[in-house]
Scaffold this active site. Structure first.
Site, short mmCIF file in Angstrom:
data_model
loop_
_atom_site.label_atom_id
_atom_site.label_comp_id
_atom_site.label_asym_id
_atom_site.label_seq_id
_atom_site.Cartn_x
_atom_site.Cartn_y
_atom_site.Cartn_z
N CYS A 1 58.73 10.74 17.94
CA CYS A 1 59.35 10.78 16.61
C CYS A 1 59.03 12.08 15.89
CB CYS A 1 58.95 9.54 15.81
SG CYS A 1 60.25 9.09 14.64
N HIS B 1 60.79 4.97 19.08
CA HIS B 1 59.41 4.51 19.26
C HIS B 1 59.26 3.75 20.56
CE1 HIS B 1 57.44 5.80 15.59
NE2 HIS B 1 58.66 5.73 15.07
N GLU C 1 56.72 2.81 22.10
CA GLU C 1 55.62 1.84 22.10
C GLU C 1 56.11 0.45 21.69
OE1 GLU C 1 55.99 4.25 19.97
OE2 GLU C 1 55.73 3.48 17.95
N1 LIG Z 1 58.50 7.85 12.57
C1 LIG Z 1 58.37 9.16 12.44
O1 LIG Z 1 57.57 9.82 13.11
C2 LIG Z 1 59.21 9.82 11.38
C3 LIG Z 1 59.30 11.31 11.52
C4 LIG Z 1 59.79 12.02 10.26
N2 LIG Z 1 58.90 11.80 9.17
C5 LIG Z 1 61.19 11.56 9.94
O2 LIG Z 1 61.38 10.83 8.98
O3 LIG Z 1 62.11 11.89 10.63
#
Ligand SMILES: NC(=O)CC[C@H](N)C(=O)O
Length: 359
Positions: free
Chosen positions: A243, A325, A327
């Site tokens: 992410c 994600h 995970e």
């Molecule tokens: N879940 C995250 O790592 C978000 C990454 C970043 N803050 C975004 O909003 O894109």
């Protein structure tokens, strides 16, 4: 009844029912997740945001600590059509204002049309619309939270799985979900969790088989130190990211990131793997995306809805990242094999670099 007001950017104020008192401000976003509210509410990536659940009933299977992704609630406030008493009490005990009995369809449509926006919240016996508007007035844009990593990262190095026999991972904690650490430990890795602003010497002290950049809140361009770590280590050390981690890797290797209109937040985002042609269902929570991967990275997976990059590989470097994600907390579990791929990449490099013993 407790008063509750939500002031949206532009000055429109919505009234609801107060379920947990307090005032708050943040970037207003929505998730379409119909399950996994405990995981969402404890996901550090929601720091400085106000989370709206588009699914109408939140809390119907209680609140259990073993499903938490961190030791506190991260959104600044919570909006839903209906919150159960369990969730409302939990949010009150955490000091996080909560509002329900408001038309979340209206809120979601506004965010979809106008984009993620600033908002102000006031909940309590004697609060007024003015209190919510005052919060809105003080609300900063997400990119103005320039040191947001400090709010969510560990202060000192933490080591897990010291008795494990697998690869050594330096996990740069920009707001890592616990299940990322758990997924690595479950595959026998030794995990060194480093502060978001760890130095080159801090990483060298770990001598990792892979440098892993975690998820986290805010604008990836503000994580200057993590960006410079990737630049520094990528030639000699495999790099992985989830992410925010994918975004930081792109920033480090000549790519660019940009803010999306309202992002992807939910548990059924379809992702296409370009090589296999397979589509998997994924959990997502992001408002930024890689705009251009640059000349050292290639996009391997895309979001079926809008073609944005979901998986990236290094062209000449050992790099593998995901925007979603893997995970899978909350599920779906289609993508857990990402961790196997990361550790295989680390193992291959460790094996080829091993110095042969003298005869
Ligand atoms: N879940 C995250 O790592 C978000 C990454 C970043 N803050 C975004 O909003 O894109």
């Amino acid at each position: 009844m407790t008063e509750a007001y939500v002031a949206l950017e532009g000055g429109h104020v919505i009234e609801g029912r107060g379920r947990a008192p307090g005032t708050a401000r943040g970037e207003l976003v929505f998730t379409t997740a119909y399950t996994g509210y405990e995981e969402s509410l404890t996901d550090p990536s929601y720091e400085e945001q106000v989370l709206t659940f588009s699914y109408p009933l939140i809390g119907n299977y209680g609140v259990r600590e073993e499903r938490f992704e961190d030791d506190r609630v991260h959104p600044r406030a919570v909006l839903a059509k209906e919150l159960t008493a369990d969730v409302a009490e939990w949010l009150e005990s955490e000091g996080v204002p909560a509002v329900d009995h408001l038309d979340t369809r209206e809120v979601v449509t506004d965010i979809r049309d106008e984009g993620a926006m600033k908002c102000g919240i006031a909940v309590g016996e004697d609060v007024t619309e003015e209190d919510a508007l005052e919060q809105l007035e003080q609300c900063k844009a997400m990119s103005e939270h320039t040191d947001i990593g400090a709010q969510v990262s560990v202060d000192e190095v933490e080591v897990y799985g010291e008795d494990n026999n697998g690869e050594t991972v330096a996990l740069v904690d920009c707001g890592a979900k616990d299940s990322i650490v758990d997924s690595l430990l479950a595959r026998d890795a030794e995990v060194h969790v480093l502060p978001y602003d760890a130095s080159v010497a801090d990483v060298e002290a770990v001598d990792p088989d892979v440098l892993f950049i975690s998820n986290g809140p805010g604008d990836p361009a503000n994580y200057e130190q993590a960006i410079s770590l990737v630049e520094e280590f990528v030639e000699d050390t495999p790099v992985a990211g989830i992410c925010l981690g994918q975004q930081i890797v792109a920033e480090a290797l000549g790519g660019t990131t940009e803010k999306m209109t309202f992002g992807h937040r939910g548990v059924n985002q379809p992702v296409l793997d370009l090589e296999s042609g397979q589509v998997v269902m994924t959990t997502q929570n992001h408002g930024y995306t890689v705009a251009d991967p640059g000349e050292h990275l290639e996009v391997t997976q895309i979001n079926v809805n809008d073609d944005t990059p979901e998986g990236i590989d290094g062209i000449e470097y050992d790099v593998i990242t995901r925007q979603y994600h893997p995970e899978a907390n909350p599920g779906p579990e289609d993508t857990l094999d990402f961790f196997d791929s990361v550790l295989e990449m680390a193992d291959e490099r460790a094996t080829t670099q091993a110095v042969p013993a003298d005869d």
